[in-house]
Motif scaffolding. Structure first.
Motif, PDB file in Angstrom:
ATOM      1  N   GLU A 135      -5.469  -1.348  -8.792  1.00 37.45           N
ATOM      2  CA  GLU A 135      -4.954   0.017  -8.862  1.00 37.45           C
ATOM      3  C   GLU A 135      -5.005   0.707  -7.494  1.00 37.45           C
ATOM      4  O   GLU A 135      -4.168   1.537  -7.181  1.00 37.45           O
ATOM      5  CB  GLU A 135      -5.730   0.818  -9.912  1.00 37.45           C
ATOM      6  CG  GLU A 135      -5.302   0.494 -11.339  1.00 37.45           C
ATOM      7  CD  GLU A 135      -3.811   0.685 -11.559  1.00 37.45           C
ATOM      8  OE1 GLU A 135      -3.291   1.788 -11.321  1.00 37.45           O
ATOM      9  OE2 GLU A 135      -3.141  -0.290 -11.961  1.00 37.45           O
ATOM     10  N   ASP A 136      -5.996   0.346  -6.662  1.00 38.37           N
ATOM     11  CA  ASP A 136      -6.006   0.847  -5.282  1.00 38.37           C
ATOM     12  C   ASP A 136      -4.786   0.332  -4.540  1.00 38.37           C
ATOM     13  O   ASP A 136      -4.164   1.059  -3.757  1.00 38.37           O
ATOM     14  CB  ASP A 136      -7.281   0.395  -4.552  1.00 38.37           C
ATOM     15  CG  ASP A 136      -8.502   1.187  -4.992  1.00 38.37           C
ATOM     16  OD1 ASP A 136      -8.317   2.262  -5.602  1.00 38.37           O
ATOM     17  OD2 ASP A 136      -9.635   0.728  -4.730  1.00 38.37           O
ATOM     18  N   TYR A 137      -4.465  -0.935  -4.774  1.00 35.52           N
ATOM     19  CA  TYR A 137      -3.252  -1.514  -4.184  1.00 35.52           C
ATOM     20  C   TYR A 137      -2.024  -0.710  -4.619  1.00 35.52           C
ATOM     21  O   TYR A 137      -1.164  -0.367  -3.800  1.00 35.52           O
ATOM     22  CB  TYR A 137      -3.115  -2.969  -4.614  1.00 35.52           C
ATOM     23  CG  TYR A 137      -1.772  -3.598  -4.282  1.00 35.52           C
ATOM     24  CD1 TYR A 137      -1.576  -4.265  -3.096  1.00 35.52           C
ATOM     25  CD2 TYR A 137      -0.708  -3.514  -5.182  1.00 35.52           C
ATOM     26  CE1 TYR A 137      -0.347  -4.837  -2.788  1.00 35.52           C
ATOM     27  CE2 TYR A 137       0.518  -4.077  -4.894  1.00 35.52           C
ATOM     28  CZ  TYR A 137       0.696  -4.739  -3.685  1.00 35.52           C
ATOM     29  OH  TYR A 137       1.920  -5.289  -3.396  1.00 35.52           O
ATOM     30  N   ASN A 138      -1.947  -0.422  -5.911  1.00 34.22           N
ATOM     31  CA  ASN A 138      -0.809   0.347  -6.419  1.00 34.22           C
ATOM     32  C   ASN A 138      -0.730   1.718  -5.761  1.00 34.22           C
ATOM     33  O   ASN A 138       0.355   2.226  -5.452  1.00 34.22           O
ATOM     34  CB  ASN A 138      -0.917   0.500  -7.936  1.00 34.22           C
ATOM     35  CG  ASN A 138      -0.646  -0.804  -8.665  1.00 34.22           C
ATOM     36  OD1 ASN A 138       0.008  -1.694  -8.133  1.00 34.22           O
ATOM     37  ND2 ASN A 138      -1.162  -0.926  -9.874  1.00 34.22           N
ATOM     38  N   HIS A 143       0.444   1.238  -2.164  1.00 32.28           N
ATOM     39  CA  HIS A 143       1.843   0.822  -2.171  1.00 32.28           C
ATOM     40  C   HIS A 143       2.760   1.989  -2.538  1.00 32.28           C
ATOM     41  O   HIS A 143       3.835   2.148  -1.955  1.00 32.28           O
ATOM     42  CB  HIS A 143       2.038  -0.327  -3.160  1.00 32.28           C
ATOM     43  CG  HIS A 143       3.369  -0.999  -3.021  1.00 32.28           C
ATOM     44  ND1 HIS A 143       3.714  -1.732  -1.919  1.00 32.28           N
ATOM     45  CD2 HIS A 143       4.444  -1.031  -3.851  1.00 32.28           C
ATOM     46  CE1 HIS A 143       4.943  -2.196  -2.069  1.00 32.28           C
ATOM     47  NE2 HIS A 143       5.402  -1.779  -3.240  1.00 32.28           N
ATOM     48  N   SER A 144       2.327   2.799  -3.481  1.00 27.92           N
ATOM     49  CA  SER A 144       3.112   3.971  -3.869  1.00 27.92           C
ATOM     50  C   SER A 144       3.253   4.935  -2.693  1.00 27.92           C
ATOM     51  O   SER A 144       4.335   5.474  -2.439  1.00 27.92           O
ATOM     52  CB  SER A 144       2.444   4.676  -5.056  1.00 27.92           C
ATOM     53  OG  SER A 144       3.151   5.832  -5.415  1.00 27.92           O
ATOM     54  N   LYS A 145       2.156   5.144  -1.963  1.00 25.12           N
ATOM     55  CA  LYS A 145       2.213   6.028  -0.799  1.00 25.12           C
ATOM     56  C   LYS A 145       3.085   5.436   0.299  1.00 25.12           C
ATOM     57  O   LYS A 145       3.778   6.165   1.015  1.00 25.12           O
ATOM     58  CB  LYS A 145       0.797   6.268  -0.276  1.00 25.12           C
ATOM     59  CG  LYS A 145      -0.030   7.166  -1.191  1.00 25.12           C
ATOM     60  CD  LYS A 145      -1.453   7.319  -0.696  1.00 25.12           C
ATOM     61  CE  LYS A 145      -2.254   8.232  -1.631  1.00 25.12           C
ATOM     62  NZ  LYS A 145      -3.675   8.327  -1.239  1.00 25.12           N
ATOM     63  N   LEU A 146       3.058   4.112   0.423  1.00 25.97           N
ATOM     64  CA  LEU A 146       3.901   3.454   1.414  1.00 25.97           C
ATOM     65  C   LEU A 146       5.374   3.712   1.125  1.00 25.97           C
ATOM     66  O   LEU A 146       6.153   4.027   2.026  1.00 25.97           O
ATOM     67  CB  LEU A 146       3.616   1.951   1.421  1.00 25.97           C
ATOM     68  CG  LEU A 146       4.513   1.086   2.315  1.00 25.97           C
ATOM     69  CD1 LEU A 146       4.384   1.494   3.775  1.00 25.97           C
ATOM     70  CD2 LEU A 146       4.186  -0.382   2.138  1.00 25.97           C
ATOM     71  N   ILE A 147       5.754   3.589  -0.140  1.00 21.93           N
ATOM     72  CA  ILE A 147       7.149   3.830  -0.523  1.00 21.93           C
ATOM     73  C   ILE A 147       7.547   5.272  -0.224  1.00 21.93           C
ATOM     74  O   ILE A 147       8.640   5.556   0.284  1.00 21.93           O
ATOM     75  CB  ILE A 147       7.356   3.518  -2.014  1.00 21.93           C
ATOM     76  CG1 ILE A 147       7.189   2.003  -2.255  1.00 21.93           C
ATOM     77  CG2 ILE A 147       8.727   3.978  -2.500  1.00 21.93           C
ATOM     78  CD1 ILE A 147       7.217   1.603  -3.703  1.00 21.93           C
ATOM     79  N   LYS A 148       6.640   6.220  -0.511  1.00 19.33           N
ATOM     80  CA  LYS A 148       6.922   7.631  -0.227  1.00 19.33           C
ATOM     81  C   LYS A 148       7.059   7.867   1.274  1.00 19.33           C
ATOM     82  O   LYS A 148       7.926   8.617   1.723  1.00 19.33           O
ATOM     83  CB  LYS A 148       5.811   8.506  -0.802  1.00 19.33           C
ATOM     84  CG  LYS A 148       5.783   8.561  -2.316  1.00 19.33           C
ATOM     85  CD  LYS A 148       4.623   9.404  -2.817  1.00 19.33           C
ATOM     86  CE  LYS A 148       4.579   9.439  -4.337  1.00 19.33           C
ATOM     87  NZ  LYS A 148       3.419  10.206  -4.845  1.00 19.33           N
ATOM     88  N   THR A 206      -2.946   4.475 -11.848  1.00 15.99           N
ATOM     89  CA  THR A 206      -3.547   5.086 -13.036  1.00 15.99           C
ATOM     90  C   THR A 206      -4.087   6.490 -12.769  1.00 15.99           C
ATOM     91  O   THR A 206      -3.898   7.393 -13.574  1.00 15.99           O
ATOM     92  CB  THR A 206      -4.699   4.203 -13.571  1.00 15.99           C
ATOM     93  OG1 THR A 206      -5.576   3.876 -12.499  1.00 15.99           O
ATOM     94  CG2 THR A 206      -4.164   2.933 -14.191  1.00 15.99           C
ATOM     95  N   LYS A 207      -4.778   6.692 -11.641  1.00 18.69           N
ATOM     96  CA  LYS A 207      -5.371   8.003 -11.369  1.00 18.69           C
ATOM     97  C   LYS A 207      -4.306   9.072 -11.142  1.00 18.69           C
ATOM     98  O   LYS A 207      -4.492  10.230 -11.511  1.00 18.69           O
ATOM     99  CB  LYS A 207      -6.331   7.913 -10.180  1.00 18.69           C
ATOM    100  CG  LYS A 207      -7.589   7.118 -10.506  1.00 18.69           C
ATOM    101  CD  LYS A 207      -8.556   7.072  -9.334  1.00 18.69           C
ATOM    102  CE  LYS A 207      -9.794   6.263  -9.690  1.00 18.69           C
ATOM    103  NZ  LYS A 207     -10.747   6.157  -8.564  1.00 18.69           N
ATOM    104  N   ASP A 208      -3.182   8.684 -10.522  1.00 22.29           N
ATOM    105  CA  ASP A 208      -2.074   9.638 -10.372  1.00 22.29           C
ATOM    106  C   ASP A 208      -1.481   9.964 -11.735  1.00 22.29           C
ATOM    107  O   ASP A 208      -1.157  11.124 -12.024  1.00 22.29           O
ATOM    108  CB  ASP A 208      -0.993   9.061  -9.459  1.00 22.29           C
ATOM    109  CG  ASP A 208      -1.361   9.158  -7.986  1.00 22.29           C
ATOM    110  OD1 ASP A 208      -2.312   9.898  -7.660  1.00 22.29           O
ATOM    111  OD2 ASP A 208      -0.706   8.483  -7.164  1.00 22.29           O
ATOM    112  N   GLN A 209      -1.332   8.961 -12.588  1.00 24.22           N
ATOM    113  CA  GLN A 209      -0.770   9.206 -13.920  1.00 24.22           C
ATOM    114  C   GLN A 209      -1.689  10.111 -14.740  1.00 24.22           C
ATOM    115  O   GLN A 209      -1.210  10.917 -15.547  1.00 24.22           O
ATOM    116  CB  GLN A 209      -0.534   7.879 -14.643  1.00 24.22           C
ATOM    117  CG  GLN A 209       0.597   7.063 -14.042  1.00 24.22           C
ATOM    118  CD  GLN A 209       0.927   5.815 -14.836  1.00 24.22           C
ATOM    119  OE1 GLN A 209       0.397   5.589 -15.926  1.00 24.22           O
ATOM    120  NE2 GLN A 209       1.811   4.988 -14.301  1.00 24.22           N
TER     121      GLN A 209
END
Length: 332
Positions: A58-61, A64-69, A264-267
């Motif tokens: 989930e840290d990876y996610n 990765h999500s921040k990278l896309i942003k 998960t934590k963002d959701q």
């Protein structure tokens, strides 16, 4: 997440009974058989290791999500720089034109204006005009300087953003490598106990899905999750053919136009809190208080659809058997 180890252990005992009934004498190989971990012990190891591994995933996610942003912001900033450079070039061209005229004609002064003037009124008008031209030239130069500063600042921000993305990308590569090593170890452990299929925890569907039919946004999200049952678990994936836990819930809610981050934590922060008694199909159920490293989607009747872990598939499960519940959230 929790596996039905007792059922598998029972199946293993039944198999041994059948072997004994067939008159097969087990002598030396029995020692080797005892060395093979039992399904229940394998599941206990998997539970322990996976609860340590999933927070890393989930840290990876999250990264990765921040990278896309960041990449999207980088593209936006690049698009903004082009018209800004055009404005700088136009302003510089205008200033160069004024400078060229002054060089060719000589810089006008009050004395030359008086010599060319036929009257006091004409002198006043010409002096006013000269002052206006001087102010205009100064404004042009000031405008160019401001645009240059804006351009330089934007370029600096772009460079910092690019460097940050490069560092994140390198970090992701290392995390992904470490996660793959751990996932391979888990899969080998499963194969050792269950064979090449990696094991199974009963049918992927344990009843109608969704349990409760609801045609609102949550109901449609729940039906989308149900349609993905059987898709393999792959960490960091949000479809269309493989999913991890937060990738599954992200995909389900995207069906009704609700955007969730792949973390998960963002959701958890992207929905409003609901009580257990108010749960409706489509609500998100979070597990493991504190770490919040697993999420599922509620489908009614005390059941959820979730992507458990590597070697498994998207499946239905009894909510209370997945793991300790941290809370409930309703997106949208």
């Amino acid at each position: 997440m929790k596996r039905n180890g007792a059922r598998r252990a029972g199946m293993l005992r039944s198999l041994l009974c059948l072997v004994a009934a067939a008159g097969v004498v087990v002598t030396a190989p029995a020692t080797a058989a005892l060395a093979t971990p039992s399904p229940s012990s394998v599941e206990a190891q998997i539970d322990t290791q996976w609860n340590q591994l999933e927070p890393i995933i989930e840290d990876y996610n999250d990264v990765h999500s921040k990278l896309i942003k960041n990449q999207a912001q980088l593209k936006k900033l690049s698009n903004q720089l082009t018209p800004l450079q055009v404005r700088v070039d136009v302003a510089l061209s205008s200033v160069r034109g004024l400078a060229t005229d002054a060089y060719k004609q000589g810089s006008p002064s009050a004395i030359s204006a008086m010599l060319m003037s036929g009257s006091t009124n004409q002198l006043t008008d010409k002096l006013g005009l000269l002052d206006q031209l001087a102010r205009h030239q100064q404004a042009q130069i000031a405008g160019v300087a401001k645009l240059r500063d804006q351009y330089a600042k934007s370029k600096q921000d772009l460079q910092l953003l690019t460097d940050s993305i490069a560092a994140r990308d390198a970090d992701l590569a290392q995390k992904k490598k470490a996660i793959n090593v751990k996932i391979d170890a888990l899969q080998k452990l499963r194969i050792k106990a269950y064979g090449a299929t990696g094991g199974d925890d009963g049918p992927l569907r344990i009843g109608p899905c969704p349990v409760t039919y609801n045609n609102d946004a949550g109901g449609k999200a729940a039906r989308k999750a149900c349609s993905l049952i059987g898709k393999p678990y792959v960490f960091g994936s949000d479809g269309p053919n493989t999913y991890d836990c937060s990738g599954l819930t992200k995909e389900a809610w995207a069906t009704v136009g609700v955007t969730l981050d792949h973390y998960t934590k963002d959701q958890w922060n992207e929905g409003k809190s609901v009580s257990r008694g108010d749960l409706q199909p489509g609500d998100l159920v979070f597990f493991f208080p504190g770490s919040l490293h697993h999420v599922a989607i509620y489908i009614g009747g005390g059941e959820v659809v979730h992507a458990p872990h590597t070697g498994d598939h998207v499946r239905m499960a009894v909510m209370d058997k997945v793991g300790p519940i941290a809370g409930y959230r309703r997106p949208g």
